[in-house]
Design an enzyme around this catalytic site. Structure first.
Site, short mmCIF file in Angstrom:
data_model
loop_
_atom_site.label_atom_id
_atom_site.label_comp_id
_atom_site.label_asym_id
_atom_site.label_seq_id
_atom_site.Cartn_x
_atom_site.Cartn_y
_atom_site.Cartn_z
N GLN A 101 0.84 -1.20 0.00
CA GLN A 101 0.00 0.00 0.00
C GLN A 101 0.88 1.25 0.00
OE1 GLN A 101 -2.46 1.74 3.28
NE2 GLN A 101 -4.18 1.04 2.05
N TYR A 187 -6.30 11.02 3.99
CA TYR A 187 -4.94 11.28 3.55
C TYR A 187 -4.95 12.02 2.20
CZ TYR A 187 -3.97 8.32 7.51
OH TYR A 187 -3.93 7.81 8.78
N ARG A 234 -7.63 2.20 -2.63
CA ARG A 234 -8.54 2.15 -1.49
C ARG A 234 -9.25 3.49 -1.36
NH1 ARG A 234 -7.94 0.63 4.98
NH2 ARG A 234 -9.24 -1.22 4.78
N GLY A 323 -9.06 -6.68 9.24
CA GLY A 323 -7.96 -5.96 9.85
C GLY A 323 -7.60 -6.51 11.20
N ARG A 324 -8.22 -5.96 12.24
CA ARG A 324 -7.85 -6.33 13.60
C ARG A 324 -7.93 -7.83 13.89
NH1 ARG A 324 -11.05 -1.37 16.36
NH2 ARG A 324 -12.23 -1.66 14.45
#
Length: 365
Positions: A101, A187, A234, A323-324
């Site tokens: 990424q 971002y 993304r 993810g987590r």
């Protein structure tokens, strides 16, 4: 018809995936200093999780200017490329596939990373209630408010696209199967897409065509550099933290997806809100995205096995990222397949540190 499951193989561009479980990008801040260099500990961490159909690495800055948090990796120096090569070698040795990424944080940064100068952004607008993680000289990490950025010139925007292009080329040289651009979560790419953070009056601001111009030019450059079938992006249409609530973002994202479609990109990766009472993505958006974009779609954000298999069966997604759950469950695909219990991660060891809370989570007995 056969029902699609998480455990069916999939061809993603030129990359053959053994299942549809994706390890989502997660910042873990374990690089070697100085130099933000990927290391053997990171190689072990990713190799442990390589039973995922696809790993998307933690966000990786394409230049020193793109950095916003301590100890995050880069992909612009020779040492960083060599460090990532050791990571991809370990992943490929156990049959895994991995995309890097790429990111530039824009205004979500601090002057400490830029020789005392302000971060850069589409416009000089300070993000409210937005902080970055900075490790001080005492070795302690702290959350610090982001200062007011300075606005990029048009020439600097062109240079950033060139930095992304070089980052993608470096990623392929480091052995990655492809790259994903971080275009969400407040971002730099997201900052260009939203009118609340982009108040430019040149060709990169104002209309939807102009606000999506940076993303389209960037993705075109990467497709030319490494091949469109090795490139994904993304996007986060319904995420508004980092002072990014914008009433026009959903139609802007769909407009961008339609403009990206002719490039033949590998996928769009939807970053969905995963906290309690968060807004859910409505089905009409998902159907419209399918209409305007014909590449694969990855979804991520609080999915469990049941929700994941339901959205795959609906045809509104092709892969599901976790993810987590991957933090404490290195063998997550096996646990999902066998309905085994999931371990819970230690929140205190998510960012920075050593192997504890990183590579010491065991696979299920």
């Amino acid at each position: 018809m056969t029902r699609t499951t998480l455990f069916d193989p999939l061809q993603l561009g030129t990359t053959a995936l053994r299942n549809r479980v994706v390890m989502a990008p997660m910042t873990r801040a374990r690089t070697t200093q100085p130099g933000d260099i990927p290391n053997d500990l990171m190689a072990e961490y990713y190799a442990q999780r390589a039973s995922a159909g696809l790993i998307v690495t933690e966000a990786t800055q394409i230049s020193p200017q793109g950095k916003g948090y301590s100890f995050t990796p880069g992909i612009f120096s020779a040492d960083q490329v060599a460090g990532w090569r050791a990571v991809t070698d370990r992943i490929h040795a156990v049959g895994g596939k991995v995309f890097l990424q790429l990111w530039h944080v824009g205004r979500v940064s601090h002057s400490v990373f830029h020789h005392g100068q302000p971060p850069v952004a589409p416009s000089a607008i300070q993000p409210k209630e937005t902080q970055v993680w900075i490790v001080g000289e005492d070795g302690v990490g702290r959350m610090v408010d982001c200062p007011t950025p300075r606005a990029l010139t048009a020439a600097e925007i062109t240079a950033i696209i060139a930095d992304f292009r070089k980052g993608a080329a470096n990623a392929i040289a480091a052995g990655f199967d492809g790259v994903e651009v971080h275009g969400g979560n407040g971002y730099l790419v997201d900052q260009f897409l939203r009118g609340v953070s982009n108040q430019r009056t040149d060709q990169y601001g104002g209309s939807r065509d102009n606000r999506t111009r940076f993303l389209v030019e960037l993705m075109t450059a990467l497709a030319e550099e490494v091949g469109a079938d090795k490139v994904g992006v993304r996007l986060a249409p319904y995420i508004t933290f980092k002072d990014m609530a914008d009433p026009d973002i959903v139609p802007t994202i769909l407009h961008a997806a339609e403009k990206l479609d002719p490039l033949g990109l590998a996928y769009i990766h939807l970053s969905e809100a995963d906290w309690d009472d968060a807004p859910s993505i409505p089905d009409d958006f998902r159907h419209e995205l399918r209409r305007v974009f014909h590449g694969k779609i990855i979804v991520a954000g609080g999915y469990d096995k049941a929700r994941a298999e339901a959205i795959l069966a609906s045809g509104l997604a092709d892969l599901v990222a976790f993810g987590r759950p991957f933090v404490a469950n290195p063998d997550l695909p096996q646990r999902l397949a066998r309905d085994l219990p999931l371990a819970q991660p230690d929140g205190a060891s998510l960012f920075g540190g050593n192997h504890e809370g990183y590579t010491d989570y065991p696979a299920h007995a």
